[in-house]
Motif scaffolding. Structure first.
Motif, PDB file in Angstrom:
ATOM      1  N   LEU A 381      -7.443   5.832  -5.189  1.00  0.00           N
ATOM      2  CA  LEU A 381      -5.844   6.118  -5.107  1.00  0.00           C
ATOM      3  C   LEU A 381      -5.064   5.064  -5.221  1.00  0.00           C
ATOM      4  N   ASP A 382      -6.283   3.462  -4.686  1.00  0.00           N
ATOM      5  CA  ASP A 382      -5.533   2.174  -5.642  1.00  0.00           C
ATOM      6  C   ASP A 382      -5.574   1.882  -6.393  1.00  0.00           C
ATOM      7  N   ALA A 383      -6.676   2.449  -7.482  1.00  0.00           N
ATOM      8  CA  ALA A 383      -5.872   2.126  -8.825  1.00  0.00           C
ATOM      9  C   ALA A 383      -4.863   2.360  -9.465  1.00  0.00           C
ATOM     10  N   PRO A 384      -4.650   1.324 -10.130  1.00  0.00           N
ATOM     11  CA  PRO A 384      -2.742   1.075 -10.909  1.00  0.00           C
ATOM     12  C   PRO A 384      -2.903   2.671 -11.701  1.00  0.00           C
ATOM     13  N   ASP A 385      -3.459   3.107 -12.218  1.00  0.00           N
ATOM     14  CA  ASP A 385      -3.759   4.435 -12.869  1.00  0.00           C
ATOM     15  C   ASP A 385      -3.192   5.852 -12.626  1.00  0.00           C
ATOM     16  N   ALA A 386      -3.900   6.010 -10.567  1.00  0.00           N
ATOM     17  CA  ALA A 386      -3.608   6.534  -9.275  1.00  0.00           C
ATOM     18  C   ALA A 386      -2.661   7.302  -9.716  1.00  0.00           C
ATOM     19  N   ALA A 387      -2.417   8.472  -9.326  1.00  0.00           N
ATOM     20  CA  ALA A 387      -1.244   9.617  -9.539  1.00  0.00           C
ATOM     21  C   ALA A 387      -0.716   9.185  -7.602  1.00  0.00           C
ATOM     22  N   GLU A 388       0.959   8.844  -7.975  1.00  0.00           N
ATOM     23  CA  GLU A 388       1.545   8.327  -6.877  1.00  0.00           C
ATOM     24  C   GLU A 388       1.561   9.398  -5.641  1.00  0.00           C
ATOM     25  N   LEU A 389       0.732   9.279  -4.240  1.00  0.00           N
ATOM     26  CA  LEU A 389       0.728  10.121  -3.103  1.00  0.00           C
ATOM     27  C   LEU A 389       1.725   9.504  -1.699  1.00  0.00           C
ATOM     28  N   TYR A 390       2.417  10.641  -1.309  1.00  0.00           N
ATOM     29  CA  TYR A 390       3.059  10.187  -0.220  1.00  0.00           C
ATOM     30  C   TYR A 390       2.813  11.216   0.708  1.00  0.00           C
ATOM     31  N   TRP A 391       3.484  10.427   2.269  1.00  0.00           N
ATOM     32  CA  TRP A 391       2.708  11.433   3.741  1.00  0.00           C
ATOM     33  C   TRP A 391       4.271  12.304   3.787  1.00  0.00           C
ATOM     34  N   ALA A 392       4.019  13.535   2.808  1.00  0.00           N
ATOM     35  CA  ALA A 392       5.644  14.326   3.239  1.00  0.00           C
ATOM     36  C   ALA A 392       4.125  15.483   1.405  1.00  0.00           C
ATOM     37  N   GLU A 393       4.900  16.063   2.307  1.00  0.00           N
ATOM     38  CA  GLU A 393       4.545  18.172   1.919  1.00  0.00           C
ATOM     39  C   GLU A 393       6.484  19.205   1.203  1.00  0.00           C
ATOM     40  N   GLU A 394       5.943  18.948  -0.031  1.00  0.00           N
ATOM     41  CA  GLU A 394       7.234  19.572  -0.365  1.00  0.00           C
ATOM     42  C   GLU A 394       6.524  21.208   0.268  1.00  0.00           C
ATOM     43  N   GLU A 395       8.117  21.948   0.362  1.00  0.00           N
ATOM     44  CA  GLU A 395       7.374  23.432   0.092  1.00  0.00           C
ATOM     45  C   GLU A 395       8.610  24.098  -0.865  1.00  0.00           C
ATOM     46  N   TYR A 396       7.703  24.772  -0.969  1.00  0.00           N
ATOM     47  CA  TYR A 396       8.337  26.189  -2.348  1.00  0.00           C
ATOM     48  C   TYR A 396       8.697  27.367  -1.787  1.00  0.00           C
ATOM     49  N   ASP A 397       9.511  28.390  -2.219  1.00  0.00           N
ATOM     50  CA  ASP A 397       9.223  29.988  -2.078  1.00  0.00           C
ATOM     51  C   ASP A 397       8.662  30.160  -2.807  1.00  0.00           C
ATOM     52  N   TYR A 404      12.631  22.731   0.874  1.00  0.00           N
ATOM     53  CA  TYR A 404      13.058  21.380   2.016  1.00  0.00           C
ATOM     54  C   TYR A 404      11.524  20.487   2.076  1.00  0.00           C
ATOM     55  N   THR A 405      11.530  19.038   1.838  1.00  0.00           N
ATOM     56  CA  THR A 405      10.367  18.742   1.760  1.00  0.00           C
ATOM     57  C   THR A 405      10.218  17.586   3.692  1.00  0.00           C
TER      58      THR A 405
END
Length: 588
Positions: A381-397, A404-405
Motif C-alpha cells: 500500500l506504500d507503493a506509488p501505484d497502489a490504490a488509495e484506501l482510507y479508514w472509512a467504509e461506504e454503505e450502499y443500499d 452514508y460513509t
C-alpha cells in the motif's frame, strides 16, 4: 504451576524434544529457571506433562518449544503467589457473595484517579468514586476468554504489583496500576477457569453446560403452559402469545395448539412449532437474518437494514427460543430440541463474547474477502501505484445508492491506510461490518438468550462447538456426500487415498462427520437439499505434500488432502485437523 506425577505409571523422557524458556515479565530469559522444568510422557494417554518450580512469587512469561519450534498456543503467563496471597484468592473465590474488590488507579482517560475493581463470576466492573468515597460504575467487562488481562513489566525497586490493561476488543482498553495487580490477575484467571468448567473436550463441556443450566432453573417447575398460535401468521401470533411470559413460564413445557386444528400436543405438535418458528426466524427470505452480499454459503447474520416492521422484539424472541431449545436439551429425553439454522461464525463468536476479526470474512462474506481483504493483505500500500484506501467504509443500499460513509476511526475519511496500519484496518473493518452495524440486533438477541442461559456458561465453547450445541450435527449421509463431491486428482495413489477417505468417513461418528463438514465449509449444517445444494460444491483436492495435516479453504468448500502411507495415518491426520485445527483459515 504444580502437577502431581506418578513416576511408576509414566515414563520420564529426558530428550523428548520439548523445552521451555521462562522470562520474568519485562526481563531476560532465566536460564536456571528454564532448565529446572521437567517433561514427563504419559504413554497411555499420549500426553506430555510439564512441571515447573518457582523459587519466588511474581509474574513469569513462558514459551514452550518442540524441536526448536514454538508450539501453537505455547506462550502463556505464570502467576506465582505467596502462600498467604494464594489463601486470599481461594477464600475470595469460594465465597458465595462474590464481592471481590481491589483498589487501583485508572491511568486511561486523563488524570490518574483512584478506582475500585470488582470481580464476579460474570464480569469485571470498574467503579469510580463520587465525593471520594461513593463507588459508581464506570464500565464493565464480560468475564470470558475474549476479555484479555494484559500484564505490563514491573520496574525493579518499584514495589509490589504493577500495571495491567483490560481489553475485550470492543470497548476502549483500560490501563490501570495496583499494588494488588497479581491478586487481581489470579482471581480473574481462576474465575475464568471455573466458568469453563475445567473441561477441554466438547462432550465434557456439553455435559457440564447441561448440568449448570439444570441447576440454574431447579426452582422452576416444568409444568405445562398453553400456547395457542396461528399457522398462517406464525411469528406474529407466537410473539403475541409469549410477550407476557415470565422466566418461570419460559421454563415450563409448552402445550402448543394451532388455531383451527384438532391436534393434541403429546410432544409432536410442540416439536413442529419449534421447527417452523425457528425456520422462519432464521430464513433469509423473512428479513430478520440475512446473508452477506447474497453469499453462496447461505450463512445468516442479523440484518442491520431490516424492514421497519421487524422490530427488535423479534430478535429478542429469536434469542429466547434458542435459549428455550438449550434448556429443553439440558432436560434430555424427548424434550431435546435443535435449532435448524446456518449462522455465521462472527455471529456465533459474538454470542460467546469473542472479539471478531478479519479472518471471519473468509467464511461469512467470501466475496468481500476475495475482492478486498486479500488485496489489502497482499498489496504494497506504500507503493506509488497502489490504490488509495482510507479508514472509512461506504454503505450502499440494494440499488447501489450510497447511504452514508462510516469512519472506522475519528476523521477516518481523511486518513490513508498504509502497510504499517493495514492489519489494524482490516480488523477495524471486521469490527464494523460484522459487529458494530448490527449491535442493536445482536444485543436484543442476547437479551432473550441470557434470560434462560447464563452468559458465562456459553463462554466455555468456541464458535464451532456452539453451533454443534445449538444446531446439532444433522443427517450427513456418506452416499449423498460421495455422489455430489467434486474431485481434483489422478493416478492410482489418488484412487487409493480416496478409497481410504470414504472408508474413514463411513467409520466416523455423526459428530466427527459434522466437524469435517464444518472444517471444510465453515458450517456443520447443510442446505435443505443436502450436498447437491451446497454452493460451491464440496471439493476434495490432492495436496502437494506428503504426511502433513489436511487443510481447507472455506471460501471454496475445498478440502486439500495430502497422501499418506496407510489408512490409519489418514484417519489420525483427519481427526487431528478437525478437532485441533478447526479454527484455522486457509490462505490461497
Amino acid at each position: 504451576m504444580w502437577m502431581t506425577v506418578k513416576e511408576d505409571d509414566q515414563e520420564k523422557v529426558e530428550s523428548c524434544g520439548f523445552s521451555i524458556a521462562i522470562t520474568p515479565v519485562g526481563g531476560e530469559v532465566d536460564e536456571e529457571l528454564s532448565s529446572s522444568a521437567t517433561f514427563v510422557y504419559d504413554a497411555v494417554n499420549q500426553r506430555v506433562t510439564m512441571t515447573l518450580t518457582f523459587p519466588r512469587a511474581g509474574i513469569f512469561r513462558a514459551a514452550v518449544y518442540y524441536d526448536g519450534g514454538l508450539l501453537l498456543n505455547g506462550e502463556f503467563d505464570c502467576i506465582v503467589l505467596t502462600a498467604s496471597d494464594t489463601a486470599t484468592v481461594q477464600r475470595n473465590i469460594s465465597s458465595k457473595r462474590h464481592n471481590i474488590c481491589y483498589e487501583a488507579r485508572l491511568l486511561s482517560g486523563g488524570k490518574p484517579r483512584r478506582v475500585l475493581c470488582c470481580i464476579s463470576p460474570k464480569q469485571f466492573i470498574v467503579k469510580d468514586y463520587i465525593l471520594k468515597f461513593i463507588p459508581k460504575r464506570i464500565t464493565s467487562f464480560r468475564l470470558c476468554p475474549s476479555t484479555k488481562l494484559i500484564l505490563a513489566p514491573t520496574p525493579e525497586g518499584s514495589g509490589p504489583g504493577g500495571e495491567f490493561t483490560l481489553d475485550d476488543g470492543i470497548q476502549p482498553p483500560l490501563e490501570m496500576v495496583s499494588p494488588e495487580r497479581d491478586l487481581i490477575a489470579a482471581t480473574f484467571t481462576q474465575l475464568l477457569i471455573a466458568n469453563c468448567g475445567g473441561e477441554d473436550t466438547f462432550k465434557n463441556k456439553q455435559e457440564f453446560f447441561y448440568s449448570e443450566v439444570r441447576k440454574a432453573h431447579a426452582r422452576h417447575a416444568h409444568d405445562k403452559v398453553a400456547l395457542r398460535v396461528a399457522r398462517a401468521d406464525l411469528l406474529r401470533s407466537s410473539l403475541k402469545a409469549t410477550r407476557h411470559f415470565s422466566l418461570a413460564d419460559w421454563c415450563k413445557s409448552f402445550d402448543v395448539s394451532f388455531q383451527g386444528e384438532q391436534g393434541v400436543d403429546w410432544g409432536g405438535v410442540r416439536r413442529e412449532w419449534f421447527s417452523l418458528v425457528c425456520g422462519q426466524l432464521f430464513d433469509s427470505r423473512f428479513g430478520l437474518f440475512v446473508s452477506f452480499n447474497d453469499s453462496p454459503t447461505g450463512l445468516v447474520h442479523p440484518n442491520p437494514h431490516r424492514p421497519p416492521h421487524l422490530k427488535l422484539k423479534y430478535f429478542e424472541l429469536a434469542g429466547k427460543l434458542v435459549g428455550k431449545c438449550l434448556y429443553e436439551s439440558a432436560l434430555g429425553g424427548s424434550y431435546r430440541q435443535l435449532v435448524r439454522a446456518r449462522l455465521t461464525r462472527s455471529f456465533l463468536a459474538q454470542i460467546i463474547g469473542l472479539r471478531v476479526h478479519y479472518k471471519y470474512f473468509e467464511q461469512d462474506d467470501p466475496e468481500l474477502y476475495l475482492s478486498k481483504i486479500k488485496y489489502v493483505l497482499e498489496t504494497d500500500l506504500d507503493a506509488p501505484d497502489a490504490a488509495e484506501l482510507y479508514w472509512a467504509e461506504e454503505e450502499y443500499d440494494h440499488t447501489g445508492r450510497l447511504l452514508y460513509t462510516h469512519d472506522l476511526v475519528p476523521n477516518g475519511a481523511s486518513i490513508r491506510v498504509n502497510n504499517a496500519t493495514k492489519l489494524q484496518y482490516v480488523d477495524a473493518l471486521a469490527q464494523w461490518r460484522l459487529a458494530g452495524r448490527c449491535r442493536l440486533e445482536t444485543d436484543a438477541f442476547l437479551r432473550g438468550l441470557t434470560l434462560l442461559v447464563p452468559d458465562h456458561l456459553l463462554a466455555i465453547f468456541d464458535e464451532n462447538e456452539l453451533e454443534l450445541l445449538v444446531c446439532g450435527t444433522g443427517e450427513l449421509a456418506v452416499g449423498d456426500w460421495r455422489a455430489h463431491a467434486l474431485l481434483a486428482g489422478g493416478g492410482r495413489d489418488w484412487q487409493r487415498l480416496l478409497a481410504w477417505f470414504w472408508a474413514a468417513l463411513n467409520a466416523f461418528t455423526p459428530a466427527e462427520r459434522a466437524r469435517l463438514l464444518q472444517f471444510t465449509t465453515g458450517c456443520s449444517q447443510l442446505p435443505p437439499g443436502g450436498f447437491q445444494e451446497l454452493n460451491p460444491r464440496f471439493q476434495i483436492t490432492a495436496a502437494p505434500t506428503f504426511g502433513a495435516l489436511p487443510t481447507a479453504h472455506t471460501c471454496f468448500n475445498q478440502l486439500c488432502l495430502p497422501d499418506y502411507d496407510s489408512y490409519d495415518q489418514l484417519v489420525h491426520a483427519l481427526l487431528w485437523a478437525i478437532n485441533e485445527g478447526g479454527e484455522g483459515f486457509g490462505m490461497i
